[in-house]
Design a protein around this motif. Structure first.
Motif, short mmCIF file in Angstrom:
data_model
loop_
_atom_site.label_atom_id
_atom_site.label_comp_id
_atom_site.label_asym_id
_atom_site.label_seq_id
_atom_site.Cartn_x
_atom_site.Cartn_y
_atom_site.Cartn_z
N SER A 24 -13.05 3.66 13.79
CA SER A 24 -13.18 4.03 12.37
C SER A 24 -12.07 3.36 11.59
CB SER A 24 -13.06 5.55 12.18
OG SER A 24 -14.05 6.23 12.88
N VAL A 25 -12.38 2.97 10.36
CA VAL A 25 -11.38 2.47 9.42
C VAL A 25 -11.35 3.44 8.25
CG1 VAL A 25 -10.74 0.61 7.84
CG2 VAL A 25 -11.66 0.05 10.08
N HIS A 26 -10.17 4.01 8.00
CA HIS A 26 -10.00 4.98 6.92
C HIS A 26 -9.47 4.28 5.67
CE1 HIS A 26 -10.45 8.56 9.57
NE2 HIS A 26 -10.22 7.62 10.48
N TYR A 27 -9.94 4.72 4.50
CA TYR A 27 -9.55 4.08 3.25
C TYR A 27 -9.36 5.12 2.15
CZ TYR A 27 -14.35 4.80 1.67
OH TYR A 27 -15.54 5.38 1.31
N ARG A 28 -8.74 4.66 1.06
CA ARG A 28 -8.62 5.46 -0.17
C ARG A 28 -9.06 4.57 -1.32
NH1 ARG A 28 -2.90 7.51 1.31
NH2 ARG A 28 -3.45 9.23 2.69
N MET A 29 -9.72 5.19 -2.29
CA MET A 29 -10.16 4.46 -3.48
C MET A 29 -9.24 4.79 -4.64
SD MET A 29 -12.76 2.58 -2.73
CE MET A 29 -13.10 2.09 -4.41
N ASN A 30 -8.94 3.76 -5.44
CA ASN A 30 -8.20 3.94 -6.68
C ASN A 30 -8.83 2.98 -7.68
OD1 ASN A 30 -6.36 4.58 -8.65
ND2 ASN A 30 -4.69 3.38 -7.77
N GLY A 31 -9.75 3.50 -8.47
CA GLY A 31 -10.50 2.64 -9.38
C GLY A 31 -11.34 1.66 -8.59
N ALA A 32 -11.11 0.36 -8.86
CA ALA A 32 -11.87 -0.69 -8.17
C ALA A 32 -11.07 -1.28 -7.01
CB ALA A 32 -12.25 -1.78 -9.15
N GLU A 33 -10.07 -0.53 -6.51
CA GLU A 33 -9.29 -0.98 -5.35
C GLU A 33 -9.57 -0.09 -4.16
OE1 GLU A 33 -5.27 -3.00 -7.17
OE2 GLU A 33 -5.17 -0.91 -6.52
N MET A 34 -9.83 -0.73 -3.03
CA MET A 34 -10.05 -0.01 -1.78
C MET A 34 -8.84 -0.29 -0.88
SD MET A 34 -13.30 -0.31 0.82
CE MET A 34 -14.39 0.88 0.04
N SER A 35 -8.04 0.75 -0.64
CA SER A 35 -6.86 0.62 0.22
C SER A 35 -7.23 1.04 1.63
CB SER A 35 -5.73 1.50 -0.30
OG SER A 35 -5.30 1.08 -1.57
N PHE A 36 -7.16 0.11 2.56
CA PHE A 36 -7.43 0.43 3.95
C PHE A 36 -6.14 0.93 4.58
CE2 PHE A 36 -10.87 -2.49 2.93
CZ PHE A 36 -11.96 -1.74 3.35
N ILE A 37 -6.18 2.18 5.08
CA ILE A 37 -4.97 2.86 5.52
C ILE A 37 -4.72 2.68 7.02
CG2 ILE A 37 -3.76 5.08 5.53
CD1 ILE A 37 -4.53 3.93 2.72
N TYR A 38 -5.69 2.99 7.85
CA TYR A 38 -5.49 2.83 9.29
C TYR A 38 -6.83 2.73 10.01
CZ TYR A 38 -6.41 7.88 9.77
OH TYR A 38 -6.99 9.13 9.73
N THR A 39 -6.75 2.22 11.24
CA THR A 39 -7.92 2.08 12.10
C THR A 39 -7.73 2.99 13.30
OG1 THR A 39 -8.22 -0.22 11.44
CG2 THR A 39 -9.28 0.44 13.48
N GLU A 40 -8.77 3.74 13.62
CA GLU A 40 -8.79 4.64 14.77
C GLU A 40 -9.73 4.04 15.81
OE1 GLU A 40 -8.90 9.48 14.70
OE2 GLU A 40 -10.03 8.38 13.22
#
Length: 118
Positions: A24-40
């Protein structure tokens, strides 16, 4: 058979192998930016090719939705460094913080050896 699934509710992308979540790849959205946080990664499965497919699926999804990518996840960042076609997804002003090139790389030159008959 493996497949990538976008799990909106959990803010992650999953890849399945035979019905089991392989990574799994976890992310956070901030407007039109997708921040990829970590991979499990599920250690019980042989996952390197699956992880690459998962990351490619995440980046292709961001591209389709015209989202900027911030690769805080080291696995994601390393993938982008080795697959430079995805560098354009990272905003130019943010590339330096991820040690990505801020200028386009010149195309690779073919190294040809001329063999002359003796």
């Amino acid at each position: 058979m493996s497949r990538v699934q976008h799990n909106f509710a959990a803010s992650r992308f999953d890849i399945y192998s035979d019905g089991i979540v392989a990574a799994s790849v976890h992310y956070r959205m901030n407007g039109a930016e997708m921040s990829f946080i970590y991979t499990e990664i599920n250690d019980s499965l042989q996952t390197p090719p699956l992880v690459q497919s998962l990351i490619r699926g995440c980046l292709d999804n961001a591209h389709r939705h015209r989202l900027a990518v911030l690769p805080f996840c080291p696995t994601m960042c390393a993938y982008i460094k080795h697959h430079t076609q995805y560098t354009a997804l990272v905003p130019l002003a943010q590339r330096e913080r991820f040690y990505l090139p801020t200028t386009p790389r010149p195309p690779r030159q073919a190294h040809l050896t001329v063999v002359r008959p003796q």
